[in-house]
Scaffold this motif. Structure first.
Motif, PDB file in Angstrom:
ATOM      1  N   PRO A 106      -6.696  -0.629   7.944  1.00 16.42           N
ATOM      2  CA  PRO A 106      -6.809  -0.260   6.529  1.00 16.42           C
ATOM      3  C   PRO A 106      -5.596  -0.593   5.667  1.00 16.42           C
ATOM      4  CG  PRO A 106      -7.750   1.468   7.874  1.00 16.42           C
ATOM      5  CD  PRO A 106      -7.087   0.510   8.815  1.00 16.42           C
ATOM      6  N   GLY A 107      -4.406  -0.666   6.249  1.00 22.71           N
ATOM      7  CA  GLY A 107      -3.207  -0.904   5.444  1.00 22.71           C
ATOM      8  C   GLY A 107      -2.796  -2.356   5.318  1.00 22.71           C
ATOM      9  N   GLU A 108      -3.618  -3.282   5.787  1.00 21.40           N
ATOM     10  CA  GLU A 108      -3.210  -4.685   5.808  1.00 21.40           C
ATOM     11  C   GLU A 108      -3.022  -5.265   4.405  1.00 21.40           C
ATOM     12  OE1 GLU A 108      -5.340  -5.687  10.115  1.00 21.40           O
ATOM     13  OE2 GLU A 108      -6.332  -6.230   8.226  1.00 21.40           O
ATOM     14  N   VAL A 109      -3.953  -4.985   3.504  1.00 25.68           N
ATOM     15  CA  VAL A 109      -3.829  -5.506   2.135  1.00 25.68           C
ATOM     16  C   VAL A 109      -2.563  -4.966   1.480  1.00 25.68           C
ATOM     17  CG1 VAL A 109      -4.839  -5.499  -0.177  1.00 25.68           C
ATOM     18  CG2 VAL A 109      -6.303  -5.848   1.825  1.00 25.68           C
ATOM     19  N   THR A 110      -2.328  -3.692   1.652  1.00 25.88           N
ATOM     20  CA  THR A 110      -1.156  -3.067   1.039  1.00 25.88           C
ATOM     21  C   THR A 110       0.131  -3.675   1.571  1.00 25.88           C
ATOM     22  OG1 THR A 110      -2.393  -1.014   0.801  1.00 25.88           O
ATOM     23  CG2 THR A 110      -0.016  -0.863   0.652  1.00 25.88           C
ATOM     24  N   LEU A 111       0.192  -3.919   2.869  1.00 26.71           N
ATOM     25  CA  LEU A 111       1.402  -4.500   3.463  1.00 26.71           C
ATOM     26  C   LEU A 111       1.669  -5.883   2.877  1.00 26.71           C
ATOM     27  CD1 LEU A 111       3.678  -4.122   5.541  1.00 26.71           C
ATOM     28  CD2 LEU A 111       2.206  -5.265   7.223  1.00 26.71           C
TER      29      LEU A 111
ATOM     30  N   VAL B 221     -11.190  10.658  -0.017  1.00 25.19           N
ATOM     31  CA  VAL B 221     -11.686   9.529   0.773  1.00 25.19           C
ATOM     32  C   VAL B 221     -12.487  10.036   1.965  1.00 25.19           C
ATOM     33  CG1 VAL B 221     -11.031   7.595   2.251  1.00 25.19           C
ATOM     34  CG2 VAL B 221      -9.854   7.947   0.072  1.00 25.19           C
ATOM     35  N   LYS B 222     -11.962  11.011   2.649  1.00 26.28           N
ATOM     36  CA  LYS B 222     -12.641  11.585   3.814  1.00 26.28           C
ATOM     37  C   LYS B 222     -14.036  12.065   3.439  1.00 26.28           C
ATOM     38  CE  LYS B 222     -11.435  15.756   5.226  1.00 26.28           C
ATOM     39  NZ  LYS B 222     -12.666  16.590   5.210  1.00 26.28           N
TER      40      LYS B 222
ATOM     41  N   ARG C 197      -8.785   1.973   0.463  1.00 30.54           N
ATOM     42  CA  ARG C 197      -8.081   2.952  -0.371  1.00 30.54           C
ATOM     43  C   ARG C 197      -7.319   3.943   0.507  1.00 30.54           C
ATOM     44  NH1 ARG C 197     -12.053   4.180  -3.065  1.00 30.54           N
ATOM     45  NH2 ARG C 197     -12.513   6.382  -2.706  1.00 30.54           N
ATOM     46  N   GLN C 198      -7.915   4.331   1.623  1.00 28.59           N
ATOM     47  CA  GLN C 198      -7.202   5.191   2.561  1.00 28.59           C
ATOM     48  C   GLN C 198      -5.948   4.478   3.077  1.00 28.59           C
ATOM     49  OE1 GLN C 198      -7.316   8.280   3.549  1.00 28.59           O
ATOM     50  NE2 GLN C 198      -5.794   8.081   5.187  1.00 28.59           N
ATOM     51  N   GLY C 199      -6.078   3.170   3.312  1.00 28.63           N
ATOM     52  CA  GLY C 199      -4.924   2.415   3.785  1.00 28.63           C
ATOM     53  C   GLY C 199      -3.785   2.422   2.798  1.00 28.63           C
TER      54      GLY C 199
ATOM     55  N   LEU D 275      -8.705  16.813   7.918  1.00 32.03           N
ATOM     56  CA  LEU D 275      -7.962  15.610   7.581  1.00 32.03           C
ATOM     57  C   LEU D 275      -7.202  15.091   8.808  1.00 32.03           C
ATOM     58  CD1 LEU D 275      -7.405  13.721   5.232  1.00 32.03           C
ATOM     59  CD2 LEU D 275      -5.418  15.145   4.627  1.00 32.03           C
ATOM     60  N   ALA D 276      -6.667  15.992   9.610  1.00 31.12           N
ATOM     61  CA  ALA D 276      -5.971  15.576  10.828  1.00 31.12           C
ATOM     62  C   ALA D 276      -6.933  14.854  11.770  1.00 31.12           C
ATOM     63  CB  ALA D 276      -5.349  16.778  11.523  1.00 31.12           C
ATOM     64  N   GLU D 277      -8.157  15.323  11.867  1.00 29.31           N
ATOM     65  CA  GLU D 277      -9.148  14.660  12.718  1.00 29.31           C
ATOM     66  C   GLU D 277      -9.549  13.302  12.131  1.00 29.31           C
ATOM     67  OE1 GLU D 277     -11.315  18.656  14.597  1.00 29.31           O
ATOM     68  OE2 GLU D 277     -11.978  17.812  12.658  1.00 29.31           O
ATOM     69  N   PHE D 278      -9.555  13.207  10.806  1.00 27.26           N
ATOM     70  CA  PHE D 278      -9.837  11.925  10.149  1.00 27.26           C
ATOM     71  C   PHE D 278      -8.731  10.913  10.473  1.00 27.26           C
ATOM     72  CE2 PHE D 278     -10.016   9.450   5.970  1.00 27.26           C
ATOM     73  CZ  PHE D 278     -11.145   8.718   6.339  1.00 27.26           C
ATOM     74  N   PHE D 279      -7.484  11.372  10.460  1.00 24.85           N
ATOM     75  CA  PHE D 279      -6.366  10.493  10.838  1.00 24.85           C
ATOM     76  C   PHE D 279      -6.542   9.994  12.274  1.00 24.85           C
ATOM     77  CE2 PHE D 279      -3.364  13.066   7.855  1.00 24.85           C
ATOM     78  CZ  PHE D 279      -3.876  12.404   6.760  1.00 24.85           C
TER      79      PHE D 279
END
Length: 607
Positions: free
Chosen positions: A426-431, A324-325, A489-491, A334-338
């Motif tokens: 990003p995680g709203e749909v998943t939740l 995704v990144k 997708r990241q979410g 990846l840590a900086e992407f987070f």
């Protein structure tokens, strides 16, 4: 949870097993009674077990909309309660074993298996050795009557508050609450004397929770809502009397009990509480954690096996995040992407109202697709609400509260709007997929609505199935096309990562001696979670060991079974039929679910 098989109980009237037979004329010869079939014996046992359980556990009845025992909460934390639960499990297990399983239909055999599993598991938790480790730690900041009861007592959860009798029942429950809190103090003292202690972390959180509640004037507390909403059609004399009774029951009774609990925890218990956070560091904790793993996953895993499984899943999901990144063109680690996702304003909601509207929009989007994947939909409506202020700080990002079987109380998807700057979009749909549709709302509502099932399968369950299904439901976002956007997708990868990290962190804390801060840093290093969410998650694992393990174990089991079905059935595979098979007999232990799906695969291939 179930679209349910009408076949389950074509004759499920569950007649009372000990009904009196009609008197015979003295001159008549005795008439031989036909032998009860194995099916009738089984469901008579289920019916009696359920009715007896409702008497011992009146809140279970109340949440079903059954008000026969609405004047009480139950005598929890007493030897009488534990002895009654133990005797019931022993007697019911003995009665079950007298019923010939081989003479039952395949669906009835599943019910037999689940009942045996349930009663056997209950007995394991009611030994004196285990009760000495559990009853003596009756509350924590994540699970306790002191946080559950204000919402129950508010009258906003569908508990009847219309008649004079409803209000009098509420006042009687208030009196039971006071007794329960005082018993909790006594149990904490018992544990303290025996060296079985809660952690300082959970105790401090409970003290803060109680302080928050006690700062509210009685008239501004959830307990006063029934007075505010009292039906003006009630006789004035009753309204006056009830208002005075509420003021005394809340101001002197509940506030008095909560003050005693807060003062006890602060002044007496906290100085003695454990500095460590892991269960294995508590007296008897290693054995308790092993039992907890078995109970929550329904499988014989060791802590080490789950830890290694978690590490493997974390690596797999990190690889997906790297993709995704790269896809969005982010230059950095990846840590900086987070950090970018945690902090960039584009991933923030400006208000609780905006967040609420977003979840309504997601709900409509899911409703437009759901019929392609499910043949049976819940009749119970689903409502969307933020957590109340008095509890939001200590809650997870979202949760689900079940409705009533008749739909009179809707299911509720709660989301957390506390500290919005720490939360990301990003995680709203998943939740929503997890807590709402087709996750917990489908799984629980479909089960409750199916009166063809015995009550223990309609209303009972296990964590591995319930949470495993909800996590599996998140992955249906791929099938439905919701994760084509890389950030969405990241979410969902982030939420899947949360469940993988739980395997590592829960076992790390409770079996390997990890500290709270070590666990938080691990979660921040492997996901885009904010520190507030990571902290709440870790403190949840500390409070309720092993519960968090069940998500990934259950989801991996369901995903594996779907792959088996797809491979074996090919063009015969029907996703709606598969979901029906998973859900239509309630929340099954994983071994029972595996046997059921494999039998369905064989029958479909033959058919």
């Amino acid at each position: 949870m179930k679209s349910l098989r009408s076949a389950l109980l074509a004759t499920a009237l569950l007649a009372a097993p000990f009904a009196a037979t009609p008197a015979l004329a003295k001159s008549a010869a005795p008439t031989a009674q036909p032998a009860q079939s194995e099916h009738d014996q089984l469901f008579a046992l289920f019916a009696k077990s359920d009715e007896d359980s409702l008497k011992r556990n009146p809140l279970s009845a109340l949440f079903r909309g059954d008000t026969r025992y609405a004047d009480r909460l139950g005598d929890y934390l007493t030897p009488e309660y534990n002895n009654a639960e133990r005797k019931a499990a022993e007697d019911e297990l003995a009665a079950l074993l007298k019923i010939d399983r081989t003479k039952l239909s395949p669906t009835d055999q599943i019910a037999w298996d689940v009942f045996k599993y349930d009663r056997t598991s209950t007995l394991k938790g009611l030994t004196p050795e285990i009760l000495a480790l559990t009853d003596t730690r009756p509350l924590n900041h994540f699970f306790g009557f002191h946080t559950f009861y204000p919402t129950l007592a508010s009258g906003k959860t569908g508990i009847p508050m219309k008649t004079v009798a409803d209000h009098e029942n509420s006042l009687k429950r208030h009196a039971d609450y006071v007794k329960l809190i005082d018993r909790s103090i006594a149990k904490f003292r018992e544990g303290k004397a025996n060296g079985v202690l809660e952690t300082k972390l959970t105790v401090r959180n409970m003290i803060e929770q109680l302080d928050t509640q006690l700062k509210l004037p009685v008239e501004q507390s959830p307990y006063w809502e029934p007075v505010k909403g009292m039906d003006p059609a009630l006789p004035e004399a009753d309204r006056t009397r009830l208002t005075a009774d509420y003021r005394k029951a809340v101001g002197e009774g509940i506030y008095g009990a909560n003050t005693r609990l807060r003062d006890f925890l602060r002044d007496e218990y906290l100085p003695a509480a454990r500095d460590s956070v892991g269960l294995s560091q508590m007296k008897g904790g290693e054995k308790l954690y092993s039992l907890a793993i078995e109970n929550t996953t329904t499988l014989p895993y060791s802590a080490e096996e789950l830890h290694q499984l978690g590490l493997s899943e974390v690596k797999r999901i990190r690889d997906g995040m790297e993709q995704v990144k790269n896809e969005v063109g982010f230059k950095g680690t990846l840590a900086e992407f987070f950090t970018f996702i945690r902090t960039d304003p584009q991933f923030k909601r400006k208000s609780s109202e905006e967040l609420t509207q977003r979840y309504y929009d997601i709900g409509k989007m899911v409703d437009g697709k759901i019929g392609e994947y499910f043949a049976v939909l819940p009749k119970t409506p689903l409502q969307i609400r933020p957590y109340e202020e008095f509890r939001e700080k200590f809650e997870a990002g979202g949760s689900y509260q079940q409705g009533t079987p008749d739909g009179s109380r809707p299911g509720t998807f709660y989301f957390n709007a506390y500290d919005l700057p720490s939360r990301t979009t990003p995680g709203e749909v998943t939740l929503y997929l997890h807590e709402g549709a087709p996750g917990h709302h489908f799984q629980i509502s479909l089960a409750q609505e199916n009166d063809k099932l015995p009550a223990f399968m309609r209303f009972g369950g296990n964590t591995a199935f319930a949470e495993g299904w909800a996590l599996y439901a998140e992955t249906l976002g791929y099938d439905m096309g919701f994760f084509k956007d890389p950030y969405s997708r990241q979410g969902t990868l982030d939420d899947e990562m949360l469940r993988a990290m739980r395997l590592v962190v829960d076992t790390g804390i409770h079996a390997k001696g990890w500290t709270r801060d070590q666990a938080i840093e691990y979660m921040l290093a492997n996901s885009a979670m904010g520190r507030t969410d990571a902290t709440a998650e870790v403190e949840r694992y500390i409070a309720i060991p092993s519960q968090a393990l069940a998500y990934k174990v259950g989801a991996l089991t369901i995903q594996r079974l779907r792959r088996e079905a797809e491979a074996a059935l090919g063009k015969q595979f029907d996703i709606r039929a598969f979901h029906d098979q998973v859900l239509n007999t309630g929340a099954l232990p994983m071994p029972v679910l595996e046997a059921k799906i494999r039998a369905w695969i064989k029958a479909t291939k033959r058919g």
